[in-house]
Design a protein around this motif. Structure first.
Motif, mmCIF file in Angstrom:
data_model
loop_
_atom_site.group_PDB
_atom_site.id
_atom_site.type_symbol
_atom_site.label_atom_id
_atom_site.label_comp_id
_atom_site.label_asym_id
_atom_site.label_seq_id
_atom_site.Cartn_x
_atom_site.Cartn_y
_atom_site.Cartn_z
ATOM 1 N N VAL A 69 6.154 -0.469 0.192
ATOM 2 C CA VAL A 69 5.826 0.703 -1.081
ATOM 3 C C VAL A 69 7.256 1.122 -2.052
ATOM 4 O O VAL A 69 7.210 1.021 -2.918
ATOM 5 N N CYS A 70 7.618 1.012 -0.904
ATOM 6 C CA CYS A 70 9.099 1.843 -1.767
ATOM 7 C C CYS A 70 10.277 0.276 -2.645
ATOM 8 O O CYS A 70 9.865 0.643 -3.786
ATOM 9 N N LEU A 71 9.886 -0.844 -2.287
ATOM 10 C CA LEU A 71 10.335 -1.923 -2.726
ATOM 11 C C LEU A 71 9.434 -2.293 -4.192
ATOM 12 O O LEU A 71 9.842 -2.718 -5.088
ATOM 13 N N LEU A 72 8.248 -2.622 -3.680
ATOM 14 C CA LEU A 72 7.019 -2.614 -5.221
ATOM 15 C C LEU A 72 7.194 -1.222 -6.256
ATOM 16 O O LEU A 72 7.628 -1.775 -7.918
ATOM 17 N N THR A 73 7.455 -0.756 -5.682
ATOM 18 C CA THR A 73 7.394 0.742 -6.842
ATOM 19 C C THR A 73 9.372 0.771 -7.498
ATOM 20 O O THR A 73 8.998 0.780 -8.347
ATOM 21 N N VAL A 74 10.521 0.470 -6.862
ATOM 22 C CA VAL A 74 11.435 0.198 -7.247
ATOM 23 C C VAL A 74 12.073 -0.756 -8.307
ATOM 24 O O VAL A 74 12.225 -0.328 -9.123
ATOM 25 N N LEU A 75 11.166 -1.921 -7.630
ATOM 26 C CA LEU A 75 11.152 -3.091 -9.025
ATOM 27 C C LEU A 75 10.326 -2.911 -9.742
ATOM 28 O O LEU A 75 10.566 -3.684 -10.547
ATOM 29 N N LYS A 76 9.746 -1.833 -9.979
ATOM 30 C CA LYS A 76 8.528 -2.133 -10.833
ATOM 31 C C LYS A 76 8.943 -1.239 -11.672
ATOM 32 O O LYS A 76 9.276 -1.383 -13.417
ATOM 33 N N VAL A 116 14.973 -12.663 -0.542
ATOM 34 C CA VAL A 116 16.310 -11.313 -0.912
ATOM 35 C C VAL A 116 15.505 -9.665 -0.278
ATOM 36 O O VAL A 116 13.742 -10.024 -0.045
ATOM 37 N N ARG A 117 16.770 -9.160 0.167
ATOM 38 C CA ARG A 117 16.271 -8.268 -0.027
ATOM 39 C C ARG A 117 17.127 -6.964 -0.153
ATOM 40 O O ARG A 117 18.037 -6.685 -0.147
ATOM 41 N N PRO A 118 16.366 -6.371 -1.381
ATOM 42 C CA PRO A 118 17.225 -5.235 -1.776
ATOM 43 C C PRO A 118 17.347 -4.580 -1.133
ATOM 44 O O PRO A 118 17.902 -3.221 -1.882
ATOM 45 N N LEU A 119 16.028 -3.810 -0.208
ATOM 46 C CA LEU A 119 16.414 -2.823 0.810
ATOM 47 C C LEU A 119 17.427 -2.377 1.720
ATOM 48 O O LEU A 119 17.712 -1.207 1.618
ATOM 49 N N LEU A 120 18.600 -3.832 1.993
ATOM 50 C CA LEU A 120 19.413 -3.412 2.096
ATOM 51 C C LEU A 120 20.307 -2.501 2.238
ATOM 52 O O LEU A 120 21.091 -2.258 3.635
ATOM 53 N N CYS A 121 20.159 -1.903 0.984
ATOM 54 C CA CYS A 121 21.457 -1.048 0.795
ATOM 55 C C CYS A 121 21.226 0.363 1.306
ATOM 56 O O CYS A 121 22.233 1.709 1.231
ATOM 57 N N VAL A 122 19.937 0.849 1.726
ATOM 58 C CA VAL A 122 19.404 1.965 1.668
ATOM 59 C C VAL A 122 18.512 2.191 2.707
ATOM 60 O O VAL A 122 18.745 1.544 3.636
ATOM 61 N N GLY A 123 18.606 3.286 4.173
ATOM 62 C CA GLY A 123 18.158 3.737 5.374
ATOM 63 C C GLY A 123 16.390 4.344 5.115
ATOM 64 O O GLY A 123 16.436 4.428 4.030
ATOM 65 N N ARG A 124 16.010 4.260 5.868
ATOM 66 C CA ARG A 124 14.300 4.295 6.112
ATOM 67 C C ARG A 124 14.383 6.200 6.054
ATOM 68 O O ARG A 124 13.549 6.267 5.013
ATOM 69 N N ASP A 125 15.611 6.755 5.978
ATOM 70 C CA ASP A 125 15.284 8.310 5.635
ATOM 71 C C ASP A 125 15.260 8.360 3.927
ATOM 72 O O ASP A 125 13.753 8.638 3.224
ATOM 73 N N GLU A 126 15.920 7.668 3.586
ATOM 74 C CA GLU A 126 16.038 7.970 1.948
ATOM 75 C C GLU A 126 14.910 7.063 1.560
ATOM 76 O O GLU A 126 14.286 7.580 0.483
ATOM 77 N N ILE A 127 14.614 5.794 2.111
ATOM 78 C CA ILE A 127 12.966 5.274 1.737
ATOM 79 C C ILE A 127 12.060 6.727 1.441
ATOM 80 O O ILE A 127 10.825 6.670 0.283
ATOM 81 N N ARG A 128 11.832 7.251 2.296
ATOM 82 C CA ARG A 128 10.869 7.923 2.636
ATOM 83 C C ARG A 128 10.895 10.057 1.949
ATOM 84 O O ARG A 128 10.114 9.820 1.190
ATOM 85 N N GLU A 129 12.111 10.034 1.648
ATOM 86 C CA GLU A 129 12.519 10.980 0.605
ATOM 87 C C GLU A 129 12.224 10.344 -0.806
ATOM 88 O O GLU A 129 11.999 11.250 -1.785
ATOM 89 N N TYR A 130 12.542 8.854 -1.000
ATOM 90 C CA TYR A 130 12.204 8.959 -2.441
ATOM 91 C C TYR A 130 10.901 8.668 -2.668
ATOM 92 O O TYR A 130 10.097 9.129 -3.705
ATOM 93 N N LEU A 131 10.057 8.061 -2.058
ATOM 94 C CA LEU A 131 8.777 7.719 -1.876
ATOM 95 C C LEU A 131 7.892 8.923 -2.050
ATOM 96 O O LEU A 131 6.723 9.791 -2.460
ATOM 97 N N THR A 132 8.483 10.648 -1.458
ATOM 98 C CA THR A 132 7.085 11.403 -1.506
ATOM 99 C C THR A 132 8.197 12.695 -2.733
ATOM 100 O O THR A 132 6.854 12.948 -3.564
ATOM 101 N N ALA A 133 9.919 11.657 -3.039
ATOM 102 C CA ALA A 133 9.805 12.709 -4.717
ATOM 103 C C ALA A 133 9.047 11.830 -6.067
ATOM 104 O O ALA A 133 8.375 12.164 -6.560
ATOM 105 N N GLU A 134 8.806 11.071 -5.778
ATOM 106 C CA GLU A 134 7.934 10.018 -7.016
ATOM 107 C C GLU A 134 6.075 10.367 -7.114
ATOM 108 O O GLU A 134 5.070 9.343 -7.031
ATOM 109 N N HIS A 135 5.642 11.165 -5.460
ATOM 110 C CA HIS A 135 4.298 11.364 -4.912
ATOM 111 C C HIS A 135 3.894 9.538 -4.583
ATOM 112 O O HIS A 135 2.560 9.456 -5.093
ATOM 113 N N MET A 136 4.570 9.387 -3.857
ATOM 114 C CA MET A 136 3.911 7.976 -3.893
ATOM 115 C C MET A 136 3.602 7.916 -2.163
ATOM 116 O O MET A 136 3.732 8.101 -1.524
ATOM 117 N N ASP A 137 2.311 7.115 -1.126
ATOM 118 C CA ASP A 137 1.327 7.183 0.110
ATOM 119 C C ASP A 137 2.020 5.944 0.191
ATOM 120 O O ASP A 137 2.106 5.191 -0.661
#
Length: 400
Positions: free
Chosen positions: A32-39, A163-184
């Motif tokens: 979900v993070c990957l889709l949202t970021v690339l969008k 390709v794997r665009p999220l290899l530069c970020v960790g699991r905690d960063e991903i969840r923090e980003y989704l929470t900030a974006e109000h994404m489930d």
């Protein structure tokens, strides 16, 4: 998050101008993070979701979730249904491995379909949601399984169209980003199961290493993987160059001896050869990389050939002519008088035993094998070997 991923995509050359991107969308936090970021980074997107035919109502929930998500983001979605348990049973695989194979197969098919829609030759990339923590877990997993340098290098940022665009970020960063974006997102219950080795490494082994050995254990594992990856890439390139030069010299030698140009690439289509003298002169680690390169030339995508097979092939260099090692995937390695080669085995069929009337151990090639001719410069008083399967002719007396 956006800046980090954008810079990483550019640094690794993952997605270039004109590329379109398919996101492998499971519904979990990472995808979900990957889709949202690339969008948000404004790439031309589509998503693919694979329903594996397992996890029952939970899998149905995931499918409904990704449909609603893609609709809200105006991203076209393709949902594929497959029966992983049946495929696993039919091919003797674990459900985890079967699911991975089917997912990649479906993703590749969708990428090829989309590419055919472009008239300008645009390329479609497959974006996978592996992140930094996945990479550390993978390296540790491969280390404990006895992997070579290729496995210890971890997850590659780019593998062909994947390709794997999220290899530069960790699991905690991903969840923090989704929470900030109000994404489930959806939680996969199997991620908590102790039945899977990867889950035990994630939930038990790595936390223990960080607590009792070094709190930066993950970072150090990733640093080691990066260095190992560089060494692996260098050895791959070195082996490719050694093989290229050896084959080129072999071609020149044959041309000068025969007086006629022959295309060695045609011969390489069914077997790959390296002079024994060249192979034997290499350090042990380069011998292994030469074998890997030869396998790549003969059968791209080969599998099930382990370090045990590699060691057996390398030992052929000191064995008599005609020695061989049978390999998975219908391949074999064998020695010639001056060469080591890897080839496909002739397809076999049973032969009727006329004495017993049964079909037994005797086999014959279904198709006639290619005749392989090699020219040698005979020294004075050199003895010609007497071998049932090798015949010697006086080349100077052959016309045409």
């Amino acid at each position: 998050m956006l800046n980090k991923v954008r810079d990483y995509i550019r640094e690794q050359g993952m997605i270039t101008q004109g590329d379109a991107v398919i996101v492998a969308l499971s519904g979990g936090a990472d995808s979900v993070c990957l889709l949202t970021v690339l969008k948000q980074l404004d790439f031309a997107l589509r998503a693919v979701h694979v329903h594996h035919g397992i996890r029952g109502a939970e899998a149905d929930r995931d499918e409904a979730f990704v449909q609603a998500l893609c609709e809200s983001l105006s991203v076209p979605l393709y949902v594929a249904h497959c029966q992983v348990p049946a495929y696993a049973a039919e091919h003797g695989l674990s459900e985890e491995e079967a699911g991975r194979i089917l997912r990649y197969q479906i993703l590749e098919e969708e990428a090829e379909k989309w590419e055919r829609e472009f008239s300008d030759g645009s390329r479609v990339k497959l974006a996978l949601a592996h992140h930094r923590d996945d990479n550390a877990e993978t390296i540790l997993h491969h280390l404990l399984r006895g992997s070579g340098l290729t496995g210890l290098a971890g997850i590659r940022p780019v593998q062909g169209r994947r390709v794997r665009p999220l290899l530069c970020v960790g699991r905690d960063e991903i969840r923090e980003y989704l929470t900030a974006e109000h994404m489930d997102w959806c939680e996969d219950s199997t991620n908590q199961s102790a039945d899977y080795t990867r889950n035990r490494i994630r939930s038990q082994v790595l936390p223990l290493l960080k607590e009792t050995v070094n709190e930066q254990a993950e970072e150090h594992i990733l640093q080691a993987g990066q260095i190992i990856g560089q060494a692996d890439e260098y050895l791959r390139q070195r082996a490719a160059e050694i093989w290229r030069v050896a084959v080129s010299r072999q071609q020149e030698s044959r041309d000068s001896e025969s007086g006629a140009r022959r295309n060695i690439a045609d011969e390489m289509s069914e077997r790959v050869i390296i002079p024994l003298a060249v192979f034997a002169a290499q350090p042990e680690i380069l011998k292994m990389y030469l074998i890997r390169h030869m396998l790549d030339q003969l059968k791209p995508g080969w599998k099930d050939i382990t370090s045990r097979h590699f060691t057996a092939i390398a030992k052929l260099a000191g064995k008599p002519v005609g020695s061989r090692v049978d390999l998975p995937g219908g391949l074999m390695a064998r020695t010639g008088y001056e060469t080591l080669e890897i080839a496909g085995k002739a397809e076999q069929k049973p032969v009727l035993d006329r004495e017993t009337g049964g079909w037994g151990g005797n086999t014959v090639p279904q198709t006639a094998p290619k005749l392989h001719m090699t020219v040698f410069s005979r020294q004075k008083d050199q003895e010609i070997p007497k071998n049932q399967y090798t015949k010697w002719f006086d080349y100077d007396k052959i016309k045409g």
